[in-house]
Design an enzyme around this catalytic site. Sequence first.
Site, PDB file in Angstrom:
ATOM      1  CB  SER A   1      -0.971  -0.055   1.192  1.00 50.32           C
ATOM      2  OG  SER A   1      -1.949   0.941   1.095  1.00 50.32           O
TER       3      SER A   1
ATOM      4  CG  ASP B   1      -6.825  -1.971  -3.929  1.00 46.74           C
ATOM      5  OD1 ASP B   1      -7.404  -1.172  -3.153  1.00 46.74           O
ATOM      6  OD2 ASP B   1      -5.628  -2.256  -3.838  1.00 46.74           O
TER       7      ASP B   1
ATOM      8  CG  HIS C   1      -5.600  -2.244  -0.151  1.00 43.21           C
ATOM      9  ND1 HIS C   1      -5.007  -1.693  -1.263  1.00 43.21           N
ATOM     10  CD2 HIS C   1      -5.045  -1.617   0.916  1.00 43.21           C
ATOM     11  CE1 HIS C   1      -4.123  -0.773  -0.883  1.00 43.21           C
ATOM     12  NE2 HIS C   1      -4.135  -0.712   0.435  1.00 43.21           N
TER      13      HIS C   1
END
Length: 322
Positions: A134, A268, A297
Amino acid sequence: MRSEEPVPLHEEFIYCCGAATHVLKCGPWKDLSKDESKNLPRLLFMIIPGNPGLAGYYRTFIQALYCGLNQQYPVWVVSHAGHCKPPSGMEMIEDTDIKELEDVFGLNGQVEHKLNFLRKNVSKDIKLVLIAHSIGCYITLEMMKRASELQVLRSVLLFPTIERMAQSPQGKLMTPLLCKLRYALYMPVFLLSFLPEGVKASLVRFALRGMKTCDESSITTSINLFSVDCIANILYMASQEMMKVVERDSTTIKQNLKKLIFYYGTGDSWCPQHYYDEIKMDFPDGDIRLCEKGLRHAFVLDASKEMAAMITDWLQDDLTKL
């Protein structure tokens, strides 16, 4: 050490750039900064977390990765600065007159925090595999841009939030909350912090009830989110992400393309599929993959072992050449 942990796991709370930092280390190598040791591994796998950047969320992931690598290389995860609840007797910020880093809890500070950690704790001769998740992917690209001397063998960027965060479906939802209303969240967290640990754990289980299988270490780690200091640092960093992660750094990507593996999710809402389509078009020669397994995610909540197995598979060629 608990019996269900099949591999040696070493846990440390340290100050890095003056901020409390939680480090989890898999494998027998606890100190990689000593040049004179003949037994240093040639390669370190370092995990750069998403946000919340609590190291505990990656506990199962680093253990699975370490085992998948036949216990040959150390696998470490370093929390973001201030994304932990320090043990009693340790403050969130080191009690010192030296101002180590301006705004260490901000996005730029978190990049410098990881570089500082490497400089102090890892010998320059050791090659690195950076596995980022991320916002950790943005941090990793910045690290590669700022410190070209790092011996990065590979960077694996999982569900990369490296562009247009505020414009993503989740960003549109969260930006007003993070940038205008985050202080309003501190009071309820403060009040909840007084609850007994068992009640906190029950609340976390309730929040994660939609998952078929939830990693037990995710539940214990999530209890840290009842700490006001910890949540303040998490939300502050997130507010900066919305403002600062705008344009994709195509220059750095181009310069390091052969070292990068991108892994995008299909559903996502932080980096929607058209971000994948566009980067794939811009870098047709890049190793840019789309998840076919429907992983979320926040894969650490329920798919750590699956992800670790995939990464081990992707890196086989690199490791045989070492």
